[in-house]
Design an enzyme around this catalytic site. Structure first.
Site, PDB file in Angstrom:
ATOM      1  N   LYS A   1       0.848  -1.198   0.000  1.00 14.96           N
ATOM      2  CA  LYS A   1       0.000   0.000   0.000  1.00 14.96           C
ATOM      3  C   LYS A   1       0.880   1.242   0.000  1.00 14.96           C
ATOM      4  CE  LYS A   1      -2.061  -1.460   3.690  1.00 14.96           C
ATOM      5  NZ  LYS A   1      -2.997  -1.804   4.793  1.00 14.96           N
TER       6      LYS A   1
ATOM      7  N   GLY B   1      -8.998   3.220  10.355  1.00 17.39           N
ATOM      8  CA  GLY B   1      -9.585   1.937   9.982  1.00 17.39           C
ATOM      9  C   GLY B   1      -9.393   1.541   8.528  1.00 17.39           C
ATOM     10  N   THR B   2      -8.637   2.333   7.754  1.00 20.60           N
ATOM     11  CA  THR B   2      -8.499   2.005   6.317  1.00 20.60           C
ATOM     12  C   THR B   2      -7.845   0.644   6.098  1.00 20.60           C
ATOM     13  OG1 THR B   2      -6.526   3.386   6.364  1.00 20.60           O
ATOM     14  CG2 THR B   2      -8.440   4.299   5.270  1.00 20.60           C
ATOM     15  N   GLY B   3      -6.788   0.343   6.855  1.00 20.26           N
ATOM     16  CA  GLY B   3      -6.076  -0.919   6.645  1.00 20.26           C
ATOM     17  C   GLY B   3      -6.944  -2.123   6.960  1.00 20.26           C
ATOM     18  N   CYS B   4      -7.639  -2.063   8.091  1.00 24.49           N
ATOM     19  CA  CYS B   4      -8.541  -3.151   8.501  1.00 24.49           C
ATOM     20  C   CYS B   4      -9.638  -3.325   7.465  1.00 24.49           C
ATOM     21  CB  CYS B   4      -9.207  -2.814   9.844  1.00 24.49           C
ATOM     22  SG  CYS B   4      -8.063  -2.355  11.143  1.00 24.49           S
TER      23      CYS B   4
ATOM     24  N   THR C   1      -9.452   8.883   8.363  1.00 22.91           N
ATOM     25  CA  THR C   1      -9.058   7.653   7.676  1.00 22.91           C
ATOM     26  C   THR C   1      -8.800   6.516   8.661  1.00 22.91           C
ATOM     27  OG1 THR C   1      -6.779   8.425   7.787  1.00 22.91           O
ATOM     28  CG2 THR C   1      -7.982   8.881   5.749  1.00 22.91           C
TER      29      THR C   1
END
Length: 267
Positions: free
Chosen positions: A180, A213-216, A211
């Site tokens: 990412k 929580g984007t990875g989860c 933003t």
């Protein structure tokens, strides 16, 4: 597996930490799964006290509690895909790897090392266990640039370094690496590769700091689309569309960083 009918949606399991603020972790995972039309299930590995300002503390669950949750869900209900997030300690990583290695569903590993606020969520000694036990089981691993460095020592300073980073991650054994690139300057680009084919996913840079929580959310969306029958590049492409919309609609919460909007397609 127990009794299923045509009405039963694909099942996706998240093994991760709980986020009391509701924007990341297990809560983000389950919201994403609901939004994408799969049945979400959870194995809680750790409980965090966190809000929009950061993580104030975390407590691991005992290994036997994590193992019992895994046995319970996989033994009776089963899963078409599994996603792992915050696993906190070497022992918990081992328990999860043992269980998932024997189960064999597509696995999306989000190698969570640190929160959006810079709070560590993985004991330093657990990094090695993630590398040796968990990554070899992964269908897709989804590190951000900081996690790439933590796992491989490769520092990504520009888009040209993404492939080198991906190759270093693939050496640890996953089938696919999704690097990412969102923290690079310029237009964000993510690189997905299995070592042979290469896919780049560009998205516009959204002027939104909410933003959390984007990875989860991205990893859960990939797992959801795999459970729905997409191949890896298709699952990642659709997951990126969902997450980009969720970031665009991210909203303020508390005094810090707000969450992405998991329900943006309905609102």
């Amino acid at each position: 597996m127990g009794y299923m009918t045509a009405l039963t949606p694909p099942r996706v399991l998240t093994v991760a930490g709980s986020d009391s603020g509701g924007g990341a972790g297990i809560q983000a995972d389950l919201k994403t799964m609901l939004a994408l039309g799969v049945h979400g299930m959870s194995v809680i590995a750790a409980v965090t006290a966190q809000n929009s300002l950061g993580v104030q503390g975390y407590w691991e669950l005992p290994p036997e509690a994590v193992r019992a949750q895994l046995d319970s869900v996989l033994g009776d209900i089963g899963a078409q895909a599994v996603k792992t997030g915050m696993l906190a300690s070497p022992r918990l990583v081992e328990v999860v790897a043992e269980s998932l290695g024997a189960y064999g569903a597509p696995l999306v590993v989000d190698p969570v090392g640190v929160s959006k606020h810079g709070d560590p969520l993985l004991a330093p000694e657990a990094v090695e266990t993630v590398k040796t036990r968990l990554l070899p089981l992964a269908t897709v691993v989804t590190p951000n640039l900081w996690e790439v460095e933590q796992l491989t020592g490769v520092k990504v300073e520009g888009e040209d370094d993404l492939r080198r980073a991906a190759d270093a991650v693939l050496e640890l054994g996953p089938a696919w690496a999704l690097i990412k690139g969102g923290h690079l300057p310029g237009e964000p680009v993510d690189l997905l590769t299995d070592g042979t084919s290469e896919h780049r996913f560009a998205a516009e840079r959204l002027d939104n700091r909410h933003t959390h929580g984007t990875g989860c959310t991205l990893a859960s969306a990939v797992a959801s689309y795999l459970a729905l029958g997409e191949d890896v590049p298709g699952a990642v492409g659709r997951a990126k569309e969902y997450v980009t919309g969720a970031i665009r609609q991210g909203f303020p919460l508390g005094d810090g960083i707000g969450p992405v909007d998991h329900a943006w397609r309905w609102r």
